[in-house]
Design an enzyme around this catalytic site. Structure first.
Site, PDB file in Angstrom:
ATOM      1  N   LYS A 279      38.384  83.236 144.328  1.00 19.77           N
ATOM      2  CA  LYS A 279      37.682  81.482 143.325  1.00 19.77           C
ATOM      3  C   LYS A 279      36.364  81.651 143.982  1.00 19.77           C
ATOM      4  O   LYS A 279      35.596  80.626 143.515  1.00 19.77           O
ATOM      5  CB  LYS A 279      38.297  81.425 145.321  1.00 19.77           C
ATOM      6  CG  LYS A 279      39.533  80.557 145.184  1.00 19.77           C
ATOM      7  CD  LYS A 279      39.979  79.007 145.686  1.00 19.77           C
ATOM      8  CE  LYS A 279      41.320  78.641 145.653  1.00 19.77           C
ATOM      9  NZ  LYS A 279      41.483  77.641 147.103  1.00 19.77           N
TER      10      LYS A 279
ATOM     11  N   LYS B  90      46.776  80.988 136.642  1.00 26.43           N
ATOM     12  CA  LYS B  90      47.803  80.606 137.912  1.00 26.43           C
ATOM     13  C   LYS B  90      47.530  79.009 137.215  1.00 26.43           C
ATOM     14  O   LYS B  90      46.145  78.760 137.184  1.00 26.43           O
ATOM     15  CB  LYS B  90      46.911  80.632 139.279  1.00 26.43           C
ATOM     16  CG  LYS B  90      48.462  80.623 140.084  1.00 26.43           C
ATOM     17  CD  LYS B  90      48.018  80.575 141.381  1.00 26.43           C
ATOM     18  CE  LYS B  90      47.072  79.294 142.143  1.00 26.43           C
ATOM     19  NZ  LYS B  90      47.177  78.638 143.082  1.00 26.43           N
TER      20      LYS B  90
ATOM     21  N   LYS C 213      45.252  73.377 141.194  1.00 27.16           N
ATOM     22  CA  LYS C 213      44.931  71.751 141.479  1.00 27.16           C
ATOM     23  C   LYS C 213      43.108  71.693 139.729  1.00 27.16           C
ATOM     24  O   LYS C 213      42.820  70.158 140.084  1.00 27.16           O
ATOM     25  CB  LYS C 213      44.275  71.236 142.227  1.00 27.16           C
ATOM     26  CG  LYS C 213      45.916  70.644 142.713  1.00 27.16           C
ATOM     27  CD  LYS C 213      45.718  70.547 144.582  1.00 27.16           C
ATOM     28  CE  LYS C 213      46.861  71.012 145.230  1.00 27.16           C
ATOM     29  NZ  LYS C 213      46.632  72.334 146.513  1.00 27.16           N
TER      30      LYS C 213
END
Ligand code: AQP
Length: 344
Positions: free
Chosen positions: A114, A206, A209
């Site tokens: 991230k 992946k 969102k």
């Protein structure tokens, strides 16, 4: 020591609930209701580890709750609530912080993925996310945690924290009458053909969102036209579908779409390939559109209806929070005694 079996899991209210959240997590939540006492949380404290607009956070919290209900979670038989309404999560997170080792958190791959190169500028909360997640699970002494593949490492860290707490405080745990272990070691439940749903634009990423491309994911609130467009535009390769699963090994996009079909149809990839092996993607994608619209259409419609009634949703969350708090408060009393905090 035998622990009461209990399921805990959560979803972040960070917008764009998608097919990955649905197949990797929420369908599992629904299925487990028959067998276990379940606690399903909207993890709004996790959401603020990255900046959230306050009004959007409230809306997204109600939207995830609506998704739980629309997918079939029963908030009267089980517990549905938002994390910030139960103080035990934050309280136990501090204890988890003091038990967890820096080296353990440094190994968390989700944090590394991230933050990329921007490590110095992210919140301390984002780094500490797995300790809060451990507290979420342990404050209910949950034994089973349904999650997507991406969360496996965090559940393993929870087991490490539980083990170290049980060892470090072993004498105090026994002296207070809790036997040889206070926390169970929770099992991650990660099963089926869609534990890691990939982006529709890139079979190596992946479905997420936060992907800037809306075409990378199918949102639970997408209408039939949007679903059809996204599936038709999904990246594939020029070959027809193979007849055996082995033929998917080097074809990540094909593997992903077959996995999605299998999960939506509650079957296996092998069965899907038995039906579509040799078919062109145009044929398979048409069938996938029909199946996706049939499964997700009613859920999206119900979610849209439910979010129009925030008073009803907030009532569900208040009732769930009260029942969750009763369990969490008991755990925290015991934890304080075990750790040696003087309490009222
Ligand atoms: N692509 C996925 N495939 C299978 N399961 C998935 N989950 C998330 N993405 C996939 C599972 O959904 C549950 C809730 O996830 P979350 O909202 O708490 O956090 P997340 O994993 O960070 O979700 P996103 O969509 O990937 O958000 P961003 O973009 O912020 O990174 C979890 O059980 C998760 O495993």
């Amino acid at each position: 020591m035998a622990f009461k079996e209990r399921v805990f899991s959560g979803v972040q209210p960070t917008g764009n609930l998608h097919l990955g959240n649905y197949l990797g997590a929420i369908t599992k939540f629904v299925a487990l209701q028959d067998q276990y006492d379940c606690i399903y949380c909207v993890v709004d404290m996790h959401a603020i580890t990255v900046w959230q607009d306050p009004a959007e956070l409230m809306h997204a919290t109600r939207e995830v709750t609506a998704a739980y209900l629309a997918c079939g979670i029963d908030p009267t038989k089980h517990i549905v609530f938002n994390q910030s309404q139960v103080a035990g999560h934050a309280e136990l997170a501090w204890i988890c912080n003091c038990v967890a080792r820096l080296g353990w958190l440094n190994r968390m791959t989700q944090f590394k993925e991230k933050v990329g190169k921007d490590r110095e500028n992210v919140s301390v909360g984002l780094y500490d996310y797995p300790a809060l997640m451990a507290a979420d699970i342990l404050v209910y002494r949950a034994t089973h945690v349904p999650v997507g593949e991406d969360q496996k490492q965090h559940v393993e860290l929870t087991r490490d924290i539980a083990t170290k707490f049980n060892n470090d405080f072993g004498a105090s745990i026994a002296a207070h009458g809790y036997g040889d272990a206070f926390f169970p070691l929770p099992e991650p439940l990660i099963q089926g053909p869609a534990t890691r749903v990939m982006s529709l634009r890139d079979g190596a990423k992946k479905m997420s969102k936060s992907d800037p491309s809306d075409y990378s994911r199918i949102n639970l609130t997408d209408d039939a036209d949007a679903i059809a467009q996204k599936v038709r535009k999904a990246k594939t390769d020029p070959e027809p579908l193979p007849s055996e699963e082995k033929g998917l090994e080097t074809r990540p996009e094909a593997d992903n779409l077959v996995g999605i079909y299998a999960a939506l149809n509650n079957t296996s990839k092998a069965t899907v390939l038995g039906e579509f092996g040799g078919a062109q993607f145009s044929t398979f994608k048409s069938a996938l559109v029909d199946l996706s619209v049939a499964k997700l259409g009613p859920i999206g419609a119900e979610m849209k209806k439910l979010v129009k009634d925030p008073v009803y949703i907030d009532g569900i969350l208040a009732d769930g929070s009260e029942r969750a708090n009763a369990i969490a408060a008991e755990t925290m009393k015991a934890v304080k005694d075990i750790v040696g905090f003087v309490r009222r």
